[in-house]
Design an enzyme around this catalytic site. Structure first.
Site, short mmCIF file in Angstrom:
data_model
loop_
_atom_site.label_atom_id
_atom_site.label_comp_id
_atom_site.label_asym_id
_atom_site.label_seq_id
_atom_site.Cartn_x
_atom_site.Cartn_y
_atom_site.Cartn_z
NE ARG A 182 41.87 43.26 37.77
CZ ARG A 182 40.89 42.44 38.02
NH1 ARG A 182 40.61 42.12 39.26
NH2 ARG A 182 40.17 41.91 37.05
CE LYS B 290 43.86 39.93 45.01
NZ LYS B 290 44.84 38.81 45.00
CG ASP C 277 47.39 36.03 46.41
OD1 ASP C 277 48.10 36.12 45.39
OD2 ASP C 277 46.19 36.34 46.41
NE ARG C 278 47.84 34.15 41.04
CZ ARG C 278 48.10 34.16 39.73
NH1 ARG C 278 47.91 33.06 39.00
NH2 ARG C 278 48.57 35.24 39.15
CG ASP D 79 48.60 39.60 45.44
OD1 ASP D 79 49.01 38.85 44.53
OD2 ASP D 79 47.43 39.56 45.85
CG HIS E 253 44.36 31.67 44.27
ND1 HIS E 253 44.83 32.72 45.01
CD2 HIS E 253 44.12 32.19 43.03
CE1 HIS E 253 44.86 33.82 44.29
NE2 HIS E 253 44.44 33.53 43.08
CG ASP F 245 50.50 36.33 42.75
OD1 ASP F 245 51.04 36.22 43.86
OD2 ASP F 245 49.26 36.41 42.59
CB SER G 281 47.04 40.23 41.70
OG SER G 281 47.50 38.90 41.65
CG HIS G 282 48.11 38.63 37.42
ND1 HIS G 282 47.04 38.34 38.24
CD2 HIS G 282 47.60 38.76 36.17
CE1 HIS G 282 45.95 38.26 37.52
NE2 HIS G 282 46.25 38.51 36.25
#
Length: 456
Positions: free
Chosen positions: A14, A108, A245-246, A243, A328, A241, A98-99
């Protein structure tokens, strides 16, 4: 030359684009990941960030140079990429930050079957191989692998829906804030054919995040969702978020549910369907989580914070579900990967069965007051941790160093962990009620502050 030390983190890659993370770095990491995994095929997806348009082809070219064929699944959520890795049984790469703000991007990575890749499970080797690729002074050979485009969103949507009994679902009104992230694409597809009245806030895919940051763990980023839920009389709100996933939930009164609370609820549902199973939770989760697991006939197992640790323990124990305070949620039948969407529809199934509003349904699972994560910048994290240990250890507290330091004083407890990437200590504290929680937080911060002042 890109600074790999700056972009390789504990669990992923990242950095800011293009000063830290550019096409050259992406190509080198693609080559390195293909070499490391030794797989004939890799699956690659990306989120809506504009920089992904350049970084993904560079990564694919690097991987193809190393001889790997590329399955490009296009614009996807991270949990869809994990599904693709599991479904196709190939390693995967998801381009997302992500965020993080718009200037960031990242990767990832996972091995075949969505198995995790972290600092101790491959990232260090991939970093070394990427450095080797960047250090070459010869022209790169012609790519040996090929690239094919595959659309898996319908398969993924059906997979998510398979976690619930569609026959018991009732026409709940649901508001989903996708924050201009990948939820805007994936959430409506998953909900298609379900009896929910879905409204999506900020569905346009826009990596500049024009409405608010795609970070639902921060209370200020839930304001639009909370207001829309209460003004429209919705039954529940879902906040994803960047992407997707959360997920974090809010009830019909606009009150947020913590990650621990959602973990408890989903654990109860999964144990009702899979009696006697193991459920894992990280050590920052509320004490209510293992209590609920035990009450529902399950076996609670405590882990370190972080997806690679949780997935490893799930594999060792055969756990049906795992949860983290950070939103998660991991499912055995989802290749042990996390999916906010699966967690969301499991709660919606519970809500459909309960015939009571979420504000009532949540009460049996909500037993203590929590501080949330409090970050403090310190000069010497090791010295501050030692001072806090001396202070509370001398008072007879139970100490645990599984991840940072957990101090349990019977009626209340806290965990203090150093950040992997910054000179920060992260405090999470839980007590019987809000007043006690506030007072204990003040006391712990005072001990930390006094120790940090001496360090200066």
């Amino acid at each position: 030359m890109p600074d790999l030390d700056a972009i390789f983190k504990a669990y992923d890659v990242r950095g800011t684009v293009p000063d830290q993370f550019d096409a050259d770095a992406a190509a080198a990491i693609g080559w390195a990941f293909a070499r490391f995994s030794s797989a004939p095929r890799l699956v690659v997806g990306r989120d809506m960030r504009e920089s992904g348009r350049e970084l993904v082809p560079a990564f694919a070219a690097g991987a193809a140079e190393a001889g790997a064929d590329i399955v490009d699944i296009g614009l996807v959520s991270t949990d869809l990429m994990y599904f693709a890795s599991g479904r196709l049984d190939v390693p995967g790469a998801m381009f997302t930050a992500s965020h993080n703000p718009a200037s960031y991007n990242g990767i990832k990575l996972c091995l075949a079957g969505a198995r995790p890749v972290g600092q101790d499970t491959g990232l260090a080797e991939i970093k070394a191989l990427a450095a080797e690729a960047l250090g070459r002074d010869r022209p790169a050979p012609a790519p040996a692998g090929r690239v094919e485009e595959v659309d898996l969103i319908d398969e993924f949507s059906a997979h998510v829906r398979s976690f619930v009994d569609r026959g018991v679902l009732r026409p709940l009104r649901v508001v989903a804030d996708t924050a201009n992230g990948m939820g805007g694409l994936v959430v409506p597809r998953v909900f298609a054919g379900l009896p929910f009245d879905l409204e999506v806030l900020f569905p346009e895919l826009d990596g500049s995040f024009p409405n608010h940051p795609a970070d639902p763990i921060q209370p200020e980023n839930l304001e639009a969702l909370r207001q829309r839920v209460t003004t429209t009389g919705a039954d529940v709100g879902l906040a994803f978020d960047g992407d997707a996933d959360r997920v974090f939930l809010v009830d019909e009164k606009g009150e947020p549910l913590s990650g621990s609370l959602t973990t408890s609820m989903v654990a109860a549902s999964m144990l009702d369907k899979h009696p006697g199973s193991t459920v894992v939770y990280n050590l920052i989760c509320s004490k209510a989580v293992p209590e609920v697991i035990s009450e529902h006939g399950g076996h609670p197992v405590r882990t370190r914070v972080g997806h690679s640790f949780i997935k490893a323990v799930m594999a060792e124990t055969g756990a049906v579900f795992g949860g983290e305070h950070s939103g998660h949620y991991y499912f055995r039948d989802n290749y042990r990967a996390d999916s906010g969407l699966i967690a969301a529809i499991v709660v919606l199934e519970m809500l459909s069965r309960s015939q009571t509003p979420l504000s009532d349904m949540r009460r049996p699972f909500e037993r203590y007051a929590a501080s949330g994560e409090i970050n403090r910048r310190v000069a010497d994290a090791t010295a501050v941790l030692a001072a806090v240990e001396r202070h509370y250890g001398s008072g007879g507290a139970s100490l645990d160093h599984t991840d940072g330091m957990t101090v349990d004083l019977g009626g209340w407890w806290f965990n203090l962990r150093p950040s992997n990437t910054e000179p920060l200590l992260r405090l999470n504290l839980e007590a019987p009620d809000e007043a006690a929680c506030h007072q204990h937080v003040e006391d712990v911060l005072a001990v930390m502050g006094a120790a940090d002042t001496k360090g200066h």
